[in-house]
Every structure is written in C-alpha cells, then in structure tokens.
Design a protein around this motif. Structure first.
Motif, PDB file in Angstrom:
ATOM      1  N   PRO A  26     -18.423   5.365 -46.722  1.00 26.67           N
ATOM      2  CA  PRO A  26     -17.781   5.085 -45.081  1.00 26.67           C
ATOM      3  C   PRO A  26     -18.222   5.956 -44.053  1.00 26.67           C
ATOM      4  O   PRO A  26     -18.734   7.076 -44.360  1.00 26.67           O
ATOM      5  N   VAL A  27     -18.309   5.376 -42.895  1.00 25.72           N
ATOM      6  CA  VAL A  27     -18.924   6.320 -41.752  1.00 25.72           C
ATOM      7  C   VAL A  27     -17.625   6.563 -40.884  1.00 25.72           C
ATOM      8  O   VAL A  27     -16.944   5.536 -40.422  1.00 25.72           O
ATOM      9  N   ASP A  28     -17.439   7.615 -40.320  1.00 19.58           N
ATOM     10  CA  ASP A  28     -16.200   8.142 -39.647  1.00 19.58           C
ATOM     11  C   ASP A  28     -16.787   8.225 -38.280  1.00 19.58           C
ATOM     12  O   ASP A  28     -17.708   8.883 -37.979  1.00 19.58           O
ATOM     13  N   SER A 191     -12.961  18.103 -34.298  1.00 23.96           N
ATOM     14  CA  SER A 191     -11.484  18.391 -34.583  1.00 23.96           C
ATOM     15  C   SER A 191     -10.661  17.371 -33.824  1.00 23.96           C
ATOM     16  O   SER A 191      -9.261  17.365 -34.133  1.00 23.96           O
ATOM     17  N   GLY A 192     -11.485  16.161 -33.255  1.00 20.54           N
ATOM     18  CA  GLY A 192     -10.649  14.983 -32.801  1.00 20.54           C
ATOM     19  C   GLY A 192     -10.055  14.161 -34.102  1.00 20.54           C
ATOM     20  O   GLY A 192     -10.199  14.256 -34.905  1.00 20.54           O
ATOM     21  N   GLU A 193      -9.760  12.652 -33.289  1.00 24.18           N
ATOM     22  CA  GLU A 193      -9.419  11.957 -34.318  1.00 24.18           C
ATOM     23  C   GLU A 193     -10.476  10.909 -34.636  1.00 24.18           C
ATOM     24  O   GLU A 193     -11.563  10.773 -33.844  1.00 24.18           O
ATOM     25  N   PHE A 194     -10.494  10.455 -35.845  1.00 24.42           N
ATOM     26  CA  PHE A 194     -11.391   9.807 -36.563  1.00 24.42           C
ATOM     27  C   PHE A 194     -11.020   8.536 -37.058  1.00 24.42           C
ATOM     28  O   PHE A 194     -10.154   8.393 -37.253  1.00 24.42           O
ATOM     29  N   PHE A 195     -11.974   7.508 -36.845  1.00 21.20           N
ATOM     30  CA  PHE A 195     -11.646   6.136 -37.249  1.00 21.20           C
ATOM     31  C   PHE A 195     -12.716   5.481 -38.176  1.00 21.20           C
ATOM     32  O   PHE A 195     -13.948   6.006 -38.007  1.00 21.20           O
ATOM     33  N   ARG A 196     -12.558   4.481 -38.882  1.00 20.90           N
ATOM     34  CA  ARG A 196     -13.398   3.649 -39.574  1.00 20.90           C
ATOM     35  C   ARG A 196     -13.250   2.277 -39.138  1.00 20.90           C
ATOM     36  O   ARG A 196     -12.140   1.512 -38.830  1.00 20.90           O
ATOM     37  N   VAL A 197     -14.188   1.520 -39.226  1.00 20.45           N
ATOM     38  CA  VAL A 197     -14.418   0.000 -39.008  1.00 20.45           C
ATOM     39  C   VAL A 197     -13.953  -0.690 -40.164  1.00 20.45           C
ATOM     40  O   VAL A 197     -14.531  -0.643 -41.302  1.00 20.45           O
ATOM     41  N   VAL A 198     -13.014  -1.642 -40.060  1.00 16.98           N
ATOM     42  CA  VAL A 198     -12.500  -2.329 -41.165  1.00 16.98           C
ATOM     43  C   VAL A 198     -12.369  -4.158 -40.810  1.00 16.98           C
ATOM     44  O   VAL A 198     -12.135  -4.688 -41.484  1.00 16.98           O
ATOM     45  N   GLY A 199     -13.096  -4.211 -39.575  1.00 18.75           N
ATOM     46  CA  GLY A 199     -13.139  -5.633 -39.189  1.00 18.75           C
ATOM     47  C   GLY A 199     -13.817  -5.996 -37.933  1.00 18.75           C
ATOM     48  O   GLY A 199     -13.730  -5.017 -37.110  1.00 18.75           O
ATOM     49  N   PHE A 200     -14.379  -7.017 -37.672  1.00 22.87           N
ATOM     50  CA  PHE A 200     -15.319  -7.349 -36.685  1.00 22.87           C
ATOM     51  C   PHE A 200     -15.189  -8.833 -36.284  1.00 22.87           C
ATOM     52  O   PHE A 200     -15.627  -9.511 -37.010  1.00 22.87           O
TER      53      PHE A 200
END
Length: 647
Positions: A26-28, A191-200
């Motif tokens: 996964p890429v964060d 230190s911020g918020e991280f997200f991952r792509v799960v749909g496009f």
C-alpha cells in the motif's frame, strides 16, 4: 467415492472463488500530497486494436516534466495486453476537492482529423489508473442492478447533436483512513493524516466551453461547471467533413472529489471482482450440468464397460477347447496388432508431449491463481506467469514425447525432439509475429516493443528449446516399457463393422467434454474480447477437473468400442475422441462473434485477429484435452491386455 470427490471440489470452489493476495504494497498519502494519474490505453469493443493514450487529442505532458518523474516499466504480460503507463496532466492532491479545473486548451491539428473520426467511429474508451487502481464508470441495468465498465467513453452519441467529445471528467476517488500507531507515523516521516486509495470512478461529460477576452474559461465558475452552452460536437472540432479546418478549440476540464470509504486497502479489488448473483447462478448451473455429464459417463464406464470387460476376462481366460478358441471374437483377437505403431506416430508423440506441457502449464497457472499470486493489481501477471510456466515446462514436453516414441519403437528421434521443442510454440509465435506486424503498421499498442520481442525469442530458444532437449534425452535414456503382447509381423485385416465411418463417432464424442466447459467458455470469451474482468478461478479449476474426468471416460469408451469391433487402430481415435472438443470450441467462437452486438461491428482486421487467436486457442485445447483422453485410453489398453492369457 466419486460423489464425495465432487462435494469436496464444490466446497473448494466456493472457498477459493474470490481469494487473492494483493500484488503490491500500500501507498500512504498525506493530506494534500500530489498523486499521479496514468493513461494505460485506449480500447474499443468494435476494434481489437488498442491505441496509445496519446493517440487521442489529449493534453500532452512536456518532456521536461516527464523527465522529472520516476520511470515506470510495464511487465511483459501487460505489454502483450497492449497496456502502457503514460503520465497524464491530471494532478490530484489527496483529500482536496476541486471544481472545474482547466487542464488545457488546444486546437486540433490537421493530421489528427482522420484519427479522431476513427476513434469516434469505433467508440473507444479511455483507461486511466490511480495508485494502480483502474478507473471505472458505473451504470445501471434494466433491473436497476449496478454494473461498471473499465475506463470512460471518449465519445457519446446523440440523436440530435451527433457524436459528442467528452472533454469534462468528474473524478471521484474513494479513500480509506488506515489506523496507525505513533511509531508508524514517525517511520513515514510525518505527523498528519494519511489515506489510501481504494477506488477510482468517473463520469464523462461533453461541454462546449466559452473563453472570455481575458482568456478565462467562463463556463468554469466558482459553483462548478456551466453546461448551458451545450455539448461539444466532433463536427464543431474537426470543421468540414473533409478536414479542411477546425472551428472550436478543445478545452479539457475536470472535477475531483474525495470520499471516505469503509473499504480497506486489502479488499479494494473485491467490488470489481465480485460476481453478480445472476452470474453466480449460471456458474453453479454449469457445475451441476458438468457433474451430471460426469456422473452418467461414470455409470456407463462402471456398469456397462467394466462389467463387460470383466466378463470378457472370465471368458478369455477359461477357453477349454480348440473350438472355443476358433470362435473367439472381440478385443482379444487383436492382441497381436493392438500395440502396432500407428500412422504418423511421430506426430502423435509430438502432440502428446505438447499436451503434457499444456496440462502442466494449466494446472500450475490455476493453482497459483487460486493462491492469489496472479492478483489483478499485478497487471499482466497472469500472462507473464503462463509464459514462464510454458518455458520451464518444456522439459515435460520432451520427456513425455520421448517416452511414447520409445514405446512405439520409432527411429526418427531427432525429428520428434525438434518438433516437440518448436511445434506449437513456432505456430503460436508465427501467428503472434504476423499480427504484431499488422498492429505495428496500424499504430496499435498491441505491437510489442522490439526488446520485449527479443525477450520472448530469448525465452523460447534460451530456455524452452534446451529444456525440451534435456527432457527428450532423459526420456530416451530410460529403459523402454515393454508391451504386454507381441506384435504380429503381418497386420490383421480389419472387418467392416459399421456403415458410418468411425471418424464420425470420434468427432461427435467431443460434444461431451465441450458440454462441460461451455458456460466457462462464454465467461472467458467475454473476458478476452469484451474487456470484462475474470477472476473465478475456483470455478475454473473445478471445471478443469470435471473436464479431465469426462475426456478420460469418453476416450476409454470409444477405444473399447473400437477394439470390440476388432479394429486395432485405436491410437488416433482415442486422441480425437476427446480432442475433437477443439472443433466445437472454434465453431462456438464463430457463433459468439456473430451473435454479440459489439463484436458484429468489428472491421476486417479485428475479425482476422479474433479468428487467428481463437484458432490457436482451439488447437491448444484440442491437444490438451486429446492428450488427457489418449493417456487414459493408453493405460486402459495396457491394463486389459496385461490381464489375459495370450498364447
């Protein structure tokens, strides 16, 4: 016992049908981080010639910006599928929504008029990817069930306006917020918020933008897109039908919105691979139908065939007087000819060796797919794996062909070894090379780059051919297996036992194994030629097992009926009794071509590509299934003639 095996396989298929191991880590993305969008290809159901992303009049990334980006390399399998990874001008920032952002404005060049008209006529779609997730466009069926297609349509047809160019794309990115510990965040360097792509996802729209005197696009406002100006028609872009000149510039714009989703990164492909309930019912109907065919064939072999054979054993092994010996009839009478080498025994050895190689490749591919190693996230992984398995399984090809040819006491060993190494591979490469030249001439991404072509040739002559010779050497070195009966010096005359040629029954027998795979064949053809994802390997593995049982039993029945008629020419009959499935696969592929609405509109070159590849698939199916049937019959013949007393 057979019923227990079928139940076990049904449970196994149910468990394995949707399991896969993600192919990449996964890429964060930290909030606001830049994200790259790639164009993979343009494709059409009316044309089997995919195009490069920049074959359409899109905004082109400058060489300077492209050189600053990381160089991405496609796998061999994805190159063979016509996919490339071209950087686009679309720039997203994680979890930052934007409305009506202008991508670029450009005029259509004269040399692009014919290209855009060709793309519009064949209704090409654009495939993009973000974080290795393919772009999809959703829709609804008549029963309000949801479906999706890969990519978005480059054009839309309107009864009033004609063909419209979709120049505004509304993107939606589904993101997931993973749970991190403090140590995880420190390792990521933020230190911020991280997200991952799960749909496009995307919705394509055609908009005729207007530009003010200050070169500002008026149709892009703070509230969003203004569509009051109507759609952008292809005619307005290309100008006169003869391409004399363009009228309106093409202004590309896009929206981007982010939506948090409960879908985790590990399961982000599940909704794309999820089988529709109606498809699932068809799959189970196919399995039940195949099981019934296997069940009735097994009854035929067990209750009729084996009972008759055991009765023959008792009769042949208890002939008390000379008169009974003279009246002897049936399969025992041909014991002096049953192992006589058949016509074209070199070709039979090559076919059976190649068939063993195909069996190894099929089983290995299905097992690795069931274990999840050919995840769709690993683009082209399935095709790459099949090529690797094919190259290294050549040793099985050479070994099996050599063992059979030794049993037949053939003398042209070098010919058999060479044909085993380059026979089917050479035929497949010849078709592929010819179609590759055509694709190159027509500027399609189906044309494999030169170095990739060299890699394929290197795998063939550097790995496959040497291993075939190694397998042949080992096969010829082993001690020859002796036949249970001596072969007479003078061939026995074969009585005429049917007004209908035996070859007719042999070809008709192929309907039984074809009935086992028919439904799966429909799904596979839809996946290959209509751009649908196929990941039901649990069902496919079970069907392959049922196919193997059906092919074996069909060939055994045909072989026994042949021998009972005092016909010792069973070798090729046993092969084609199940191998004739290839005829039905090819015939159905033609029916599939003329009955599918989108495929019916393909032009001549695409039809040629379709027919050439389906011919290759049909021949490979014939060899694979025919080999299964042949070896089942071969073992059957060895066993029954080893169980009788021959003077």
């Amino acid at each position: 016992m057979l019923s227990l095996l079928i139940v076990v396989f049904l449970i196994f298929a149910l468990i394995c049908e949707g399991f896969y191991i993600p192919g990449t880590a996964p890429v964060d993305y930290e909030e606001g981080a830049e994200m790259e969008v790639f164009g993979t290809k343009l494709y059409s159901l009316k044309s089997q010639l995919p195009k490069d992303y920049y074959s359409a009049p899109f905004c082109v990334v400058s060489d300077e910006n492209r050189s600053k980006k990381k160089k991405y390399h496609a796998s061999l399998g994805s190159l063979l599928e016509g996919e490339r990874k071209e950087l686009t001008l679309y720039t997203f920032n994680m979890n930052v929504d934007e409305k009506c952002r202008v991508l670029c404005a450009r005029d259509l060049r004269k040399n692009e008029f014919r290209s855009i008209m060709s793309l519009a006529r064949d209704e090409y779609l654009v495939r993009l990817s973000l974080d290795n997730m393919p772009l999809i466009t959703k829709g609804e069926n008549n029963d309000e069930s949801e479906y999706f297609v890969l990519g978005y349509p480059l054009f839309t047809k309107s009864e009033e306006k004609g063909v419209l160019l979709n120049n505004h794309i509304s993107f939606k990115v589904l993101i997931h917020r993973p749970k991190f510990s403090a140590s995880d965040l420190s390792q990521l360097g933020g230190s911020g918020e991280f997200f991952r792509v799960v749909g496009f996802e995307a919705i394509a729209t055609s908009v005729k933008h207007t530009v003010g005197t200050d070169n500002v696009v008026k149709t892009c406002t703070a509230e969003g897109l203004d569509t009051s100006g109507g759609p952008l028609t292809v005619k307005s872009v290309t100008g006169a039908s003869d391409g004399a000149g363009g009228k309106d510039p093409i202004i590309y714009t896009y929206d981007i919105s982010f939506e948090e989703s409960a879908i985790s990164w590990a399961t982000r492909w599940d909704h794309l691979l999820k089988v529709d309930s109606s498809f699932r019912k068809v799959q189970w109907f196919s399995i039940i139908n195949s099981c019934l065919i296997v069940f009735f064939l097994t009854l035929l072999v067990a209750l009729v065939l084996l009972r008759t054979v055991w009765r023959d054993f008792a009769r042949y092994n208890n002939l008390d007087n000379l008169e009974e010996v003279r009246d002897e009839s049936g399969w025992k009478t041909v014991n002096g000819d049953v192992f006589r080498a058949p016509f074209l025994m070199e070709l039979l050895a090559v076919f059976c060796g190649t068939g063993v190689q195909l069996i190894v490749v099929t089983v290995a591919t299905l097992l690795f797919a069931l274990l999840g190693f050919f995840s769709p996230a690993n683009r082209g992984g399935l095709l790459t794996g099949m090529l690797v398995f094919w190259a290294f399984s050549s040793v099985c090809n050479g070994f099996a062909g050599a063992r059979l040819y030794t049993f037949l006491e053939g003398t042209r060993r070098n010919t058999v070894t060479w044909l085993s190494a380059v026979g089917l591979s050479g035929f497949a490469f010849g078709i592929f090379f010819l179609l590759n030249v055509i694709a190159m001439f027509l500027h399609s991404t189906d044309a494999v780059p030169f170095f990739s072509l060299l890699l394929i040739v290197g795998m063939w002559f550097g790995i496959s051919v040497p291993l075939a010779y190694v397998g042949s050497f080992l096969g010829y070195k082993l001690e020859k297996r002796e036949a249970p009966c001596r072969t007479n010096s003078v061939p026995r005359e074969i009585p005429k036992y049917s007004a209908i040629p035996p070859s007719v029954f042999t070809i008709l027998a192929g309907i039984l194994p074809f009935g086992v795979i028919f439904i799966q064949l429909v799904f596979i053809l839809n996946s290959i030629w209509q751009g649908q994802l196929y990941y039901m390997f649990g069902f496919l593995f079970l069907v392959f097992v049922l196919l193997s049982i059906t092919a074996s039993e069909t060939s055994i029945v045909i072989t026994y009926l042949t021998l009972v008629s005092e016909d010792y020419l069973w070798w090729w009959k046993s092969f084609f009794a199940s191998g004739s499935i290839g005829i039905y696969v090819f015939l159905y592929s033609i029916i599939f071509l003329v009955t599918q609405p989108m495929l019916r509109e393909m032009h001549g070159v695409s039809i040629g590509i379709y027919v050439a590849y389906m011919l290759l698939i049909s021949i490979a199916t014939m060899i694979l299934v025919g080999t299964i049937g042949f070896y089942a019959s071969f073992l059957f013949v060895l066993n029954i003639y080893s169980s009788i007393h021959v003077d």
